[in-house]
Design a protein around this motif. Structure first.
Motif: not given
Ligand code: FES
Ligand code: FES
Lengths: 155, 734
Positions: B671-678, A46-47, A132-133
């Motif tokens: 590669y799963h990075l944490i997202r807003n919902q999590e 989303g960047a 993603i942030c």
């Protein structure tokens, strides 16, 4: 190479570029609008979020040839002086850490509020889940969206 | 009143003032900082600047420019460091313009972002810079007014001599002040008089961030600049053999494709060159998209090594290391074996964590313009000083001819300590004889990493009949890293204590990743501590407090060898207990607690969650922090929140795996990075107010949260979580 004439931030831009070039790189490399960021190139982070006729789209997946008559807004064109309610809310909450993802976050948030001026918590999370942030500013992002909603309701 | 000796390098200082008379200070242009300012603001810009010392200059109208010496990676030192200077200068924050300083170690010390040390290490010198300038302004006013300096007071950029009724703003005295002697000694403020430090100050780059101004390395554009990309080996252990680039070279916009010797034989490498690959292939073209397309066309043949390593190989090898008796203990108090054998209750557990990629949102990149006798580099780097040294050797050029400028960084987390990409950029620019910007694709970035090592740790503990902890054993192993801080808690609080460590050398390159070692050992230790407390039948907070009490009243061994202060440790735990209402009944929500000390700061957390099928939904985190004086609370809280989300995200979801040396995750689809919902719904942070000099903040909140998460997940599910990422544990999935 082909010629395109594209409406970006209220101006028409004439371009000579390969039609398969994603808008992300047209903006960054050809038009020097570098506020739209590269993060993954595969619609996962989303960047690179911009507005296409007011809807949030991932510019890394949008070939210049597919834009046609639609109007593009980038972070540079969201407001004249950084005073869109979402930008103001971001400043108010001091959301950013490194700041790299934030143009995309702001474009997703402003598109959400365009279509849903009073989103619930879970609607906010849904709409923002594609951004993603890596620095982990999610709690502030949620808060800032609510601040923007509140300021809009107040005015 | 505190007096400190000033320590400017006077020779380099003189050099910089002479330069400054031309309107330029050490090669930076203040005009650059005017972009993004409104016209009204620009009108107020001074006509002339007076350089007081390398850290700051004062305009004729009283506006002050303060240089922020250290690299900005999102830890917000670019706001916090100038706040400290401004405080001692005694100026209103609204009259301050902040600029990123270039690399100049004659003036600025330790221009490095790492170890959460920018503020701690810079505290004295930043205060000194501001106080020195204030002293010189007072001296100038004393001379002009012919009154004793000690009768002159300052406030918000105004000098006042009450008896004679004279006053002037700093701008009026700036010219005279810049010619004053630099004092040998200056007076520092009493912290109770601080009016900038410990107040909320918004990020100085905020407006530029929300309006998309070019701030980052990837945004840099220079006249005649080409884009460059690299192709690195497909797996760790492979080396370059040959190249067929004919069809790629014929593609539109492509200028050249060639192999590069990044680190030729005999060059002097620095520690920061870890992760750098000696020989790569470079693709140079007009635009990023064209280079990306050409990369796919290039055919490279790589030399395959005899042996290739995989995640599975490491799993076995690390377990074997755990089982092999250590050659020597890292620390030994009492007799662990004997106490463990004689204990009333015993427990033994093993924990593991995978490799992790840094995945800064802004991929690695660097601008370089290298000509026969000059190298200009600009980009995101945590260690500019070391990059300069390596470049001097690789380019065979004196350091004086190398200029490095730092851009804001789209994240660091340790990845940008390793500046091989800067070296690559310079070598490519030299070869094509043009300014270039090297850009890594996300795939390049994720697959040529200096990863967080994979770790395993084993704990054993024994209780006596009264449920006192009498024996503690820890053995930690990792890839290229031995994990254990043997003098941290509970060392010093347990009579029979044994710590051992070992490491496994691997082809996969590893390095510092936010809160190195602590990022795993803390969570494992705090989860184990929870099980031990449960076995003892005690509340987990009370159990820990009892141990701190022992470390205070009857420490084991020489307390000086323990690298923590048990009072401050217990302090944060008590604070979080109070703020979270730990003892209250909280219905169907599960809670876990954890506490840890690293980077000279103390953090305790309580985490509350519900399980949503197989995922933890974190409703709230309470976090108590003791990092001494908090410079900028609004951004300090941001760092704490970021560390908590980072820790929860990686422990729950993320991993980097390898098969025959090849990274198995290449982008954010796998590669799963944490997202807003999590992410947690709410985080509340409480700082201990104790007036102690400031310590680290960018890292300490990450390590313990993993323990609090695991402990809360146990409360919710009845299962303990030993292996990260937790999402893959059968108990969660099944
Ligand atoms: S760059 Fe387009 S979604 Fe990541
Ligand atoms: S603020 Fe750094 S990635 Fe979002």
């Amino acid at each position: 190479m082909a010629n395109f004439s594209i409406k970006i931030n209220g101006k028409t831009q004439e371009l000579e570029v390969d039609g398969s070039t994603p808008m992300l790189w047209v903006l960054r490399d050809h038009l020097n609008l570098v506020g739209t960021k590269y993060g993954c190139g595969i619609a996962q982070c989303g960047a690179c979020t911009i507005h296409l006729d007011g809807n949030a789209v991932r510019s890394c997946q949008l070939p210049v040839s597919a834009v046609g008559e639609k109007e593009i807004t980038t972070i540079e064109g969201l407001s004249e002086n950084g005073d869109h309610p979402v930008q103001k809310a971001w400043l108010e909450e001091d959301v950013y850490q490194c700041g790299y993802c934030q143009a995309g976050q702001i474009m997703s948030a402003s598109a959400l509020l365009n279509r849903n001026p009073n989103p619930s918590d879970s609607e906010i999370e849904d709409a923002m889940n594609g951004n993603i942030c890596r620095c982990g500013t999610y709690t502030r992002i949620k808060k800032a969206i609510k601040t923007a909603v509140a300021s809009d309701n107040a005015s | 009143m505190t007096l400190i000796k000033t320590s400017f390098n006077r020779r380099s200082f003189l050099k910089s003032t002479t330069l400054a008379s031309g309107g330029m200070l050490l090669g930076f242009s203040w005009l650059a900082s005017c972009k993004g300012k409104t016209e009204a603001e620009l009108m107020q810009m001074p006509k002339e600047w007076f350089d007081i010392n390398g850290f700051l200059k004062i305009g004729d109208n009283g506006i002050v420019t303060i240089m922020s010496p250290n690299p900005e990676i999102g830890q917000n030192v670019k706001t916090a460091m100038p706040m400290i200077v401004a405080e001692e200068l005694d100026i209103a924050w609204k009259d301050v313009i902040v600029e990123q300083a270039p690399l100049n170690t004659d003036i600025f010390k330790r221009q490095l972002a790492g170890g959460s040390q920018s503020i701690r290490a810079g505290w004295q010198s930043l205060r000194m810079a501001g106080a020195t300038a204030r002293h010189m302004l007072i001296a100038a006013a004393a001379e002009a007014w012919q009154v004793p300096a000690k009768e002159i007071t300052t406030s918000n950029g105004v000098l006042t001599h009450e008896a004679s009724g004279k006053s002037a703003n700093y701008g009026e005295m700036a010219s005279a002040a810049s010619l004053m002697e630099i004092p040998e000694e200056v007076e520092l403020k009493d912290p109770k008089d601080f009016h900038i430090i410990s107040t909320d100050r918004k990020n100085v780059d905020g407006l530029k961030i929300v309006t998309g101004k070019p701030l980052f390395g990837l945004d840099q554009k220079e006249e005649g600049m080409l884009t460059a990309m690299i192709i690195h080996p497909p797996a760790f252990g492979y080396t370059f053999k040959s190249l067929d680039a004919e069809s790629a070279k014929a593609m539109p916009g492509i200028k050249d494709v060639f192999p590069i010797d990044v680190y030729p034989e005999g060059v002097e490498k620095q520690w920061s060159d870890g992760g750098g690959i000696a020989k790569l292939v470079a693709v140079v073209g007009e635009s990023t998209w064209q280079c990306m397309q050409a990369k796919k066309e290039v055919k490279v043949t790589w030399e395959k090594p005899d042996k290739l390593e995989s995640t599975a190989t490491y799993e076995e090898a690390l377990t074997e290391l755990l089982d092999t008796p250590a050659k020597a203990p890292a620390r030994k108090d009492g007799d662990f074996e004997k106490a463990f054998k004689g204990a009333a209750k015993v427990i033994e557990r093993t924990y593991s964590a995978p490799f992790l990629s840094h995945n800064t949102m802004e991929p690695m990149n660097f601008f370089a313009d290298v000509t026969a006798d000059k190298a200009i580099l600009k980009g995101p780097i945590q260690t500019p000083e070391f990059l300069e040294k390596t470049l001097a050797s690789v380019l065979n050029m004196p350091v004086e001819n190398i200029d490095i400028m730092m851009t804001r960084m789209g994240g660091g987390f340790g990845r940008r300590l390793y500046g091989h990409f800067g070296v690559e950029a310079a070598v490519i620019s030299k070869k094509v004889q043009a300014p270039i910007k090297l850009v890594y694709t996300r795939e390049d970035d994720m697959t040529q990493g200096t990863y967080r090592p994979a770790y395993k740790v084993r704990f054993k503990a024994g209780l006596d009949n009264d449920n006192n902890l009498i024996a503690w054993y820890v053995k930690g192993v990792g890839t290229n890293d031995d994990l254990i801080f043997e003098n941290r808690f509970p060392a010093g609080a347990v009579p029979n204590y044994l710590a051992e460590k070992d490491m496994l050398q691997t082809q996969i390159t590893t390095g510092a990743w936010r809160a190195p070692r602590s990022n795993f050992i803390a969570g494992a230790e705090q989860a184990f501590m929870d099980e031990v407390a449960e076995m003892a039948g005690k509340d987990p907070i009370d159990f820990r407090l009892e141990l701190f009490e022992k470390a205070i009243t009857a420490p084991v061994g020489d307390p000086k060898t323990n690298d923590y202060d048990p009072e401050r440790y217990a302090g944060v735990l008590k604070l979080v207990k109070e703020k979270s209402n730990w003892n209250q009944n909280n219905g169907d929500k599960a809670r876990g607690v954890s506490a840890y000390y690293c980077h000279n700061s103390y953090v305790a957390q309580v985490l509350e969650l519900t399980m949503d099928r197989n995922k933890p939904k974190v409703d709230k985190v309470w976090c108590a922090v003791d990092c001494g004086i908090v410079i900028n609370p609004i951004s300090a809280r941001n760092q704490i929140e970021g560390g908590i989300i980072d820790g929860i995200g990686h422990a729950t979801y993320s991993q980097m795996t390898f098969k025959d040396g090849a990274p198995q995750q290449e982008n954010f689809d796998s590669y799963h990075l944490i997202r807003n919902q999590e992410a947690p719904k709410e985080i509340e942070t409480f700082f201990v107010d104790n007036g102690i000099d400031p310590t680290g903040l960018g890292e300490p909140s990450l390590p313990p949260i993993i323990g609090a998460l695991a402990n809360a997940m146990y409360k919710a599910t009845g299962k303990r979580f030993y292996n990260q990422p937790f999402i893959l544990e059968k108990e969660v999935v099944g």
